[in-house]
Structure formats: C-alpha cells, structure tokens
Design a protein around this motif. Sequence first.
Motif, short mmCIF file in Angstrom:
data_model
loop_
_atom_site.label_atom_id
_atom_site.label_comp_id
_atom_site.label_asym_id
_atom_site.label_seq_id
_atom_site.Cartn_x
_atom_site.Cartn_y
_atom_site.Cartn_z
N GLU A 1 6.67 -1.97 1.37
CA GLU A 1 6.19 -2.95 2.35
C GLU A 1 7.32 -3.94 2.63
O GLU A 1 7.93 -4.47 1.71
N GLU B 1 0.80 -1.22 0.00
CA GLU B 1 0.00 0.00 0.00
C GLU B 1 0.84 1.27 0.00
O GLU B 1 0.30 2.37 -0.21
N GLN B 2 2.14 1.14 0.21
CA GLN B 2 3.00 2.31 0.20
C GLN B 2 4.10 2.12 -0.84
O GLN B 2 4.70 1.04 -0.95
#
Length: 687
Positions: free
Chosen positions: A325, A315-316
């Motif tokens: 991640e 998600e990053q």
Amino acid sequence: MTLNRREFVRLAAAMGASLAWGGSARASTTGWHERRDLYPEGVASGDPDSESVILWTRRPFESGGRRELTVEVAEDAAFRRVVARASAPVSAESDWTTRVLVGHLKPARVYWYRFTDGEGNGSRVGRTITAPLPTDPRPVQFAFVSCQSLNDGKLNGYRRMIFEDERAAPADQLGFVLHLGDFIYEVVQYPDEQPKRYDRTVYDVGRIPDGGQTGKWHYPLTLEGYRIVYKGYLADPDLQDARARWPFVAMWDNHEFSWQGRQSIQQAGGEPRPGQTIKVAANQAWFEYVPARVKAPSGSFDTFGTVDVKNVKIEQWDDSFLGIEPNNLKAINSLIGYRSFRYGRHLDLLLTDQHSFCGDNPTDGEGVEKIYDEAFEGMFSEPATIALDAGRTFDGGKPPAELTFGEVRIPNPRKDSPPRTVLGAAQKQWFMDALRHSTATWKIWGNSQGALDERADPQNLPEGLTKQKWPADTYAVFLPGYDWGTAFHERAEIYDLVRDAKITGFAIVSGDRHAFGAGYAASLLPPAKFEPVGISFVGASLSSPGGMEALEHKLPKDHPLRALFLADRPSGPPDWTHNMLLKHGVRSCLEYAKSFDLKRALALSNPALAPHVEFVDLGGHGYATVRLTGNEMRTEFVCIPRPITRSDRPDGGPLRYRVVHTASLWKPGERPLLRQQVIEGDPGLSI
C-alpha cells in the motif's frame, strides 16, 4: 574514506544537519556561560567515524521562528584550542533541536563541545570521541544497552558505567555506547491512575495529548505526543550524563513506534490499526532527539520535512509480507535506520531494523491457538513453530498439511505462504552483502532483538503433573514468532552464509529480552545437527521489568509447573529456576526445587536441550561491555540490583555480579568457543 569540505556539505544536508569544519586551533570567543536550565535535555553526540561526528542539543525559545546557536568543538575541556565553530539553527518546526555534523577531525581523538545562544547562554560541555582509522590495530571497546523504561525504573546502570569509565586508564575507556532500542517506551502510565507496577513506583514521564489508551496505558498518536515522551526521558540526569560523555550509536526497537506494531501498523494491547501518520511521527521524533547518520526526507539543514501519508488499511502484500500500500511504503521509508560502521581494523558494526519491514507473526495464523495449551505456561511446540515459520519452503517445499499437538490436529494455515521475514527483502540483501564483504576482524551484528533460542524439554515432565502430556521427543519454545530466537528460516539463511563464505569473527549483540544471555549462533539444535557459526549475546534491560519479576508477581503459588520457573524457599525470595529450565531442563528444575542441592540438580541436566547456551539470566539488569582485539572478543555482563529507585551513590549502587565471556578468533571451519569467568558476585542459577 576521506571526504573534502564540499562532499561534507552535501552529506550534512542529506542528514538534516549543519556543518562544522575542523581547522586550526584558537581560543573561544563566544562568551559562553553555562545555563543548563535553558538546555533542559542536555547535549549528545552520535555515529562517529574517523573524521566526523554528529552533535546535538535542544534550546527551546518561548516564541519566534528560526534562531541561531553557535557550536564549538575543542581539543581541550577549557576551550582554549577550538578547532571547529559553526552556526547551529533551531526552530519550533524541529522542536528546537539541532544537529551538527563536525568534519575534518582527527581519528581516535577525544573532543569537547558546547552550544551557545546569542546572549552567551551556554549548554553543558559534552565529550565525544572519533573512531580510529580503518587500518588502526588498537583494541576497540564499547558498551551495549537497551530497554530503559523510566516510567517504572531508574538508570543506575549508566551511573555505574560512567563511574567505572572515568576511573579507567585512557586505553581501557569506552569509545562509544551502542543503544539497541527501546530508548523510550511509548506506552506510558500516569502515577495518579497507577501509582505502582509490581513493587515499583510509577514515575511521571509526561502526559500525552490526543493519544490512545489501552487499560491504564496511554500512547501517542501524533508527533507532539512522541516529543513529550522523549523530553520526559531526557530529563533523567543519568541518561543526560551518559549522552554527554560518549557518542551513542542507536537503533530503534518496537517502543520507539508501537509496542506490538510492525511496518506502519500501530498496535498496543488492542486490535491493530492503520498507523502511517503515526509511524512518520515516531520517525520524526526519533530523528529530532537521537543524533544518527540517517537521511531526513527534507534534505534540509534543520528540519525533518513533510511526508504526506494517510492512515489506510494494508490489504496487499508482496512475497516478503511487505505491505505494498503506497502510504505504508512512504511511512516506513521516511527514515531508514539500518546502516554500518567501520571502527578501526577490528570492527565492522552492522545495525539492522527488526520492525519496519517485518512480516506477520506466523503463530497468529488461523486455528493455531488450538495447538497451544495454557497449562504449559508459555511453552509452544518447536516442530509446529518451525513449520509455521518456514511456510511453503518447509522440508524442501513439502510443508505438512496439518499441524498437531497431542491429539489436536489443525490445517496448516501457512502451507502456501512464503517464509517469515524479520528484515524484509531489501534490508536482508544489504545486510548479507555487508557481511560477505566485511574485512574487519570482527563482524558484529547489532540487533535489537535476541537471537538465542529459548527452549525447554516438557517431554521430560513426570506423569500427572499436567492434564495433557507433552508429546514425546518434542521440545518447546518460548515467545514463538517474537524475535530471532524462533525466526528459524531467515536466521538459517544468515548463518548458512557465514558458514559457506567461511566468515570468521561473526558475533551478535542484542537486546529487548530484559535478560542477559551468552551462547552460540546456530541454525538448529539437537536432535538436528548442531553447527555453531558464531557467538551470540543478549544484554539485559537497563531498567525495564523482566520476565522473572513478572513471574514473581503473577505466577500462582499452586501452579503445577511453578518449580520450572520459581523455587520457593521457606523464607526469602524464590530462586529463579526459569534460568535453569532454559539451560538444563525440567528434571534439574524439579530436583532443585525439592532439595535445593545444585550439584544433584545439575547431574540431571539434559545435554541435548541447550548446547547453544552458556549463560542465561531472565532477571538481570545492567549493561554489557565488549573489548575486541586481533585475536579475542571479551564480553562482560555488569549486573545491578533491580533499579526501582535512583541510587544516591556516585558508583550507581552495588553490583549483583560481573561475568566475562571470552572467545578467541576461530579459523574457517572451526567452532567458536566461549570461556566463562565469574569476576565478582553470584549469578545464581544462570550458569
């Protein structure tokens, strides 16, 4: 650089290999007798340098833990002059595979090797070759290959390569084979479910336990699944014979992990999903079955090691679209494949990984599908692709707020995004530094994906052929966001370095497109400034179906643009006008499909379309060879007929054509120039 024995021990351990150290020659004492059935995947060697090479085999046992083999390396095929002998451990933990780094060898020398178990049961004999010293001025010769699907094809190209090399003078024989990826295809069809693909027989390469499925395609999700596919591929006799004859230098492409995946994201026809454990499994299987100078996580002599990861959604992302991640980072760094090789005075080979650090496809951005018209059969706006690829860096930091196609307008989904990357920040820095500091005559980028633009000029289509007219003065590209052909921003960074640092002898050899291609490395094409800085080649697939084969079976006869791809004769197979489209444009295709008069068709060629293309064959199969000297690079395409069945001929069957492209070494500031010669056969509309 020459290493001593202690340094070689450390190097071998880092690569998960045992060490065999060369010395005085003496006769073999192992009592070897050949039992190929006990070594079902044969033998192999890889990544030679001027004093060492990695040797490999697989000797499965029914039970037990660690077992010991003996490896011997000799100066003669009869093993009367054995110069290295060592223990080679195998275990169930490494699927009974072993890697041995043989050091203290002589440069530019042919050696023979074999493995023997405790009862004298021996592998076949393999042949390998060390690299010349970095100062050695002799010519360098190698082959490059890719895309060897055994699920629906056979490897007649290897048989042809072996046949010709065995009959060549020693000075003209290949030193190594560069494998540019898709060594396996992890997506597998089962013959009982899908007996045919196009006109091809589907062959059984194994059944995948605990795998995934999309349609009638199965794919592995565990280490055992990947191992089964490798063993299915290595059962092929032509692949075994090729690996036993030459050292291979290999880089993975997408199918060694996941068809549509990137980083540790797994995707095969459906939605993407977290695949950190799958990426590690794929890396481990590649490590176990492809001998290469890569570092095992374990640092041990005989196993890959354990990499503790979980499948977690990423998600990053950092500014190069690398998922930060922790499980993603551990998975993609569990095996680093990019590396370089010096091979004599004339070759620095720089291999890059196009998938482990790759950002997303910019054409997947929100709303982009609205500016794509399916009526144009895969063509996409070149200006829109350039803008999407560059993100916020477009036009010096002035990206358009909207993207258009005809009357359709959408918000630019990437106007605030960093530019797309294929290599990722760390690998790109390594690659550009290696390129900048190379002292070899030829700096060859071994790249698993094609770098030549594939574009067309649908703005020249006549009125009424399609419902919507293509925007005037706007070119189209194929496969946007797929490979280096549309990685405009990052490709320009590399090419600008070559230009600004006055690097000569820059060349690209690549694969993946299931096509032959030859031309020039240039950042931009007309109407922008055309400034080639090097030469670029694409090698055809060994066996995997190509674009023309798909069009023959899938493109409707009444498609309004069929003439741009296939020209139907009254009898016999259609001519491949898609090749003509990429080099000469739509007007040439339409004329050829109407008159079959090649001279009239070429008279309508669009000179601004493809000044970077000298040759393109989207239906080719086979391999390419390269010969390098102090003043010339000679690249030969050896094209075979569609390899649907295995040839029973010792030469692998007939040839379609043999075409050579030669370039003299250019001076800084000069443009490279390719000279083309058809040696035999007919390349059709490829020229």
